[in-house]
Design a protein around this motif. Structure first.
Motif, short mmCIF file in Angstrom:
data_model
loop_
_atom_site.label_atom_id
_atom_site.label_comp_id
_atom_site.label_asym_id
_atom_site.label_seq_id
_atom_site.Cartn_x
_atom_site.Cartn_y
_atom_site.Cartn_z
N VAL A 167 -66.57 16.83 33.27
CA VAL A 167 -67.30 15.59 33.04
C VAL A 167 -66.52 14.67 32.10
CG1 VAL A 167 -69.48 14.58 32.29
CG2 VAL A 167 -69.45 16.87 33.27
N TYR B 18 -75.68 15.84 35.15
CA TYR B 18 -75.43 16.07 33.73
C TYR B 18 -76.38 15.28 32.84
CZ TYR B 18 -71.45 18.60 35.46
OH TYR B 18 -70.68 19.50 36.14
N PHE C 28 -68.94 21.95 32.85
CA PHE C 28 -69.03 20.80 31.96
C PHE C 28 -67.66 20.21 31.67
CE2 PHE C 28 -69.57 18.98 27.62
CZ PHE C 28 -70.54 18.04 27.94
N LEU D 35 -73.78 15.70 27.76
CA LEU D 35 -74.93 15.47 28.61
C LEU D 35 -75.61 14.17 28.19
CD1 LEU D 35 -76.62 19.01 28.77
CD2 LEU D 35 -75.19 17.93 30.51
N ASP E 115 -79.55 15.93 30.53
CA ASP E 115 -80.18 17.07 29.84
C ASP E 115 -81.66 17.13 30.18
OD1 ASP E 115 -80.50 19.24 28.23
OD2 ASP E 115 -80.11 18.21 26.34
N LYS F 185 -77.15 26.40 29.35
CA LYS F 185 -76.21 25.59 28.57
C LYS F 185 -75.34 26.44 27.65
CE LYS F 185 -79.27 22.54 27.03
NZ LYS F 185 -79.80 21.34 26.33
N PHE G 9 -81.01 22.20 33.37
CA PHE G 9 -80.18 22.57 32.22
C PHE G 9 -81.02 23.28 31.15
CE2 PHE G 9 -77.75 19.13 34.17
CZ PHE G 9 -76.50 19.71 34.25
#
Length: 224
Positions: A185, A161, A182, A190, A163, A173, A168
């Motif tokens: 997380v 995670y 996501f 990110l 970016d 995204k 990604f």
């Protein structure tokens, strides 16, 4: 800028991939003499040629990554298995092998592998081959650390995670698949490449002199 890498000669591989751009920014701010390489290191001899061109190397950042399409194992191909190993594991070994003689002769050096959380924590979604290539990096590093201590420090990050354009891209995204993934997380965001690069900086700098064969998860709490 603190200058903690002032004058240190650093090779960064696959500088345009994965966390490469963030590492370039942070390491240059810290005074490193940075050789940000984007050459094709999958060819035998390419790693040795790169080290020969650079000469003295204090720090190697083995940043190797390639994009891939998640695929169920029963549908995976030998070609994809070999591609991931050729692009992620083989060039890492060749780069390390190429820089070690001078580091061992000086009894000093730092090697940092930018690996993935998939090497130490599984997840669903058809990423077994990718996880295997990353796992090969970590297994290699854990054993090599014993051979290199106490003179050369080799350690790794296990990131997720972060970016970056490799894993990604913007179209991913904005997808439902990303939103579902996501949601797991804890950090609920990110990380930037620069944030991750500061963990790499720690492993490359003097603060990590007592670290050998360590894997630092950088994953927004997902490794907990």
């Amino acid at each position: 800028m603190t200058g903690r890498l002032e004058g240190k000669r650093v090779i960064l591989t696959d500088a345009a991939y994965y966390s490469g751009p963030g590492i370039v920014k942070v390491f240059e701010e810290e005074g490193a003499v940075l050789f940000a390489d984007d050459s094709d290191l999958t060819e035998p001899g390419a790693a040795e040629d790169l080290v020969a061109r650079v000469g003295h190397v204090d720090i190697l950042i083995a940043n190797h990554a390639r994009s891939f399409v998640p695929t169920p194992t029963e549908e995976s191909t030998d070609d994809e298995m070999e591609r991931l190993m050729r692009s992620i594991f083989y060039p890492m070994h060749r780069m390390i092998r190429a820089v070690l003689p001078q580091m061992l002769e000086r009894k000093k050096g730092k090697i940092v592998i930018t690996s993935s959380l998939n090497a130490i924590k599984g997840r669903e979604g058809g990423v077994a081959l990718y996880g295997a290539a990353r796992g090969a990096q970590i297994g290699y590093m854990l054993n090599l650390a014993h051979d290199l201590a106490p003179h050369v420090n080799i350690n790794a990050t296990a990131q997720a995670y972060v970016d970056n354009p490799t894993y990604f891209p913007e179209e991913y995204k904005s997808s439902e698949a990303f939103r579902r993934r996501f949601a797991q997380v804890p950090a609920q965001r990110l990380a930037s490449m620069e944030e991750c690069a500061k963990t790499v900086l720690f492993l490359a700098g003097p603060e990590s002199d007592f670290f050998y064969g360590q894997v630092i998860p950088f994953a927004g709490g997902l490794a907990a």
